[in-house]
Design an enzyme around this catalytic site. Structure first.
Site, mmCIF file in Angstrom:
data_model
loop_
_atom_site.group_PDB
_atom_site.id
_atom_site.type_symbol
_atom_site.label_atom_id
_atom_site.label_comp_id
_atom_site.label_asym_id
_atom_site.label_seq_id
_atom_site.Cartn_x
_atom_site.Cartn_y
_atom_site.Cartn_z
ATOM 1 N N GLY A 12 0.798 -1.226 0.000
ATOM 2 C CA GLY A 12 0.000 0.000 0.000
ATOM 3 C C GLY A 12 0.828 1.271 0.000
ATOM 4 N N MET A 90 -4.146 -7.162 -6.465
ATOM 5 C CA MET A 90 -3.603 -8.211 -7.322
ATOM 6 C C MET A 90 -4.618 -9.326 -7.597
ATOM 7 S SD MET A 90 -0.830 -6.702 -7.871
ATOM 8 C CE MET A 90 0.415 -7.724 -8.609
ATOM 9 N N ILE A 92 -7.464 -10.567 -10.658
ATOM 10 C CA ILE A 92 -8.126 -10.349 -11.942
ATOM 11 C C ILE A 92 -9.600 -10.082 -11.644
ATOM 12 C CG2 ILE A 92 -8.765 -11.449 -14.134
ATOM 13 C CD1 ILE A 92 -5.868 -11.455 -14.205
ATOM 14 N N ASN A 107 -6.129 2.255 -12.488
ATOM 15 C CA ASN A 107 -5.126 1.315 -11.969
ATOM 16 C C ASN A 107 -3.743 1.898 -12.223
ATOM 17 O OD1 ASN A 107 -4.057 -1.241 -11.045
ATOM 18 N ND2 ASN A 107 -3.632 -1.756 -13.182
ATOM 19 N N HIS A 109 0.107 0.534 -13.097
ATOM 20 C CA HIS A 109 0.829 -0.676 -13.513
ATOM 21 C C HIS A 109 2.310 -0.330 -13.669
ATOM 22 C CE1 HIS A 109 1.493 -4.557 -15.374
ATOM 23 N NE2 HIS A 109 2.249 -3.931 -16.262
ATOM 24 N N ASP A 145 -4.560 -4.735 -18.305
ATOM 25 C CA ASP A 145 -3.540 -3.684 -18.485
ATOM 26 C C ASP A 145 -3.630 -2.999 -19.857
ATOM 27 O OD1 ASP A 145 -2.546 -4.375 -15.968
ATOM 28 O OD2 ASP A 145 -1.150 -5.838 -16.789
HETATM 29 C C1 GAR Z 1 2.895 -1.187 -7.537
HETATM 30 O O1 GAR Z 1 4.204 -1.209 -8.046
HETATM 31 C C2 GAR Z 1 1.889 -1.280 -8.649
HETATM 32 O O2 GAR Z 1 2.321 -0.654 -9.825
HETATM 33 C C3 GAR Z 1 1.788 -2.759 -8.828
HETATM 34 O O3 GAR Z 1 1.808 -3.292 -7.533
HETATM 35 C C4 GAR Z 1 2.617 -2.453 -6.727
HETATM 36 C C5 GAR Z 1 1.884 -2.172 -5.455
HETATM 37 O O4 GAR Z 1 2.699 -1.476 -4.545
HETATM 38 N N1 GAR Z 1 0.595 -3.127 -9.518
HETATM 39 C C6 GAR Z 1 0.510 -4.116 -10.390
HETATM 40 O O5 GAR Z 1 1.441 -4.837 -10.655
HETATM 41 C C7 GAR Z 1 -0.852 -4.292 -11.022
HETATM 42 N N2 GAR Z 1 -0.743 -5.090 -12.205
HETATM 43 P P1 GAR Z 1 2.082 -0.826 -3.261
HETATM 44 O O6 GAR Z 1 1.186 -1.887 -2.595
HETATM 45 O O7 GAR Z 1 3.276 -0.504 -2.412
HETATM 46 O O8 GAR Z 1 1.297 0.386 -3.670
#
Ligand code: GAR
Length: 217
Positions: A12, A90, A92, A107, A109, A145
């Protein structure tokens, strides 16, 4: 004031960046709810610390994706959010969920979409000996995505980078671009009509780019 619901599954840190911008009065939105599919997501603790309502709906408790998504919809909709913000969520999503929030769900990515959709983007960029990488904020559509991109942050891949150093650099730019897009939304500058993104009433044929490939950070 516009109201958002933030979906998390893990650390987060993007949620934290949004909270920090709100607390610094750089962003004027109300986080109505932080929702997680995992009880151990650290993002839930960040919400608690900031006095934001949170809720866990564990996907493992549901027989199908559709039932899980319907449970999420019924919780999210009680808060009547203007925007759904997926921040490291995370799972789908079912078409039903995506349709329900069409044009009002974004979102982030960790890649320069349309390059490197899917997982392990940092590892794949390094394996390909790419010279740049980054992150994209985009609207969510049924194809993974692939929704219209709004804002990208581009960073260099530096000599000696490993997955962790590259991931950290991408995270830093994520924490800039996600609050920025939410700010545009909160100011009524951003809209999505017929799968097209408009910023200040101008159609975005490609995302806005914040390019840090020249800086050595
Ligand atoms: C982030 O890097 C985000 O871009 C990625 O998960 C991470 C979450 O970090 N999202 C994906 O890969 C979605 N396909 P966080 O929990 O520290 O914000």
């Amino acid at each position: 004031m516009q109201s958002i619901v933030v979906l998390v599954s893990g650390s987060g840190s993007n949620l934290q960046a949004i909270i920090d911008h709100i607390e610094a009065k750089k962003l004027d939105v109300n986080i109505a709810l932080v929702l997680s599919n995992r009880a151990d997501a650290y993002g839930l603790q960040r919400a608690k610390k900031a006095d934001i309502a949170s809720k866990v709906i564990e996907h493992t408790q549901f027989d199908t994706r559709e039932l899980f998504d319907r449970a999420m919809i019924s919780v999210i909709d009680t808060h009547r959010p203007d925007l759904i913000v997926m921040a490291g969520f995370m799972r789908i999503l079912s078409n039903e969920f995506i349709e329900h929030y069409a044009g009002r769900m974004i979102n982030i990515h960790p890649s320069l979409l349309p390059e490197y959709k899917g997982l392990h983007t940092h590892r794949r960029v390094l394996a390909d000996k790419g010279s740049q990488h980054g992150a994209t904020v985009h609207y969510v559509t049924a194809e993974l995505d692939s929704g219209a991109a709004i804002l990208q942050g581009r960073v260099p891949v530096l000599p000696g980078d490993d997955e962790s150093s590259l991931q950290q650099r991408v995270h830093r730019i994520e924490h800039v671009i996600y609050p920025e897009v939410i700010e545009w939304f909160s100011q009524g500058r951003l809209s999505n009509r017929g799968h097209q993104v408009y910023l200040d009433n101008k159609r975005l044929d490609r995302p806005i780019v914040i390019d840090q490939t020249e800086s050595q950070n």
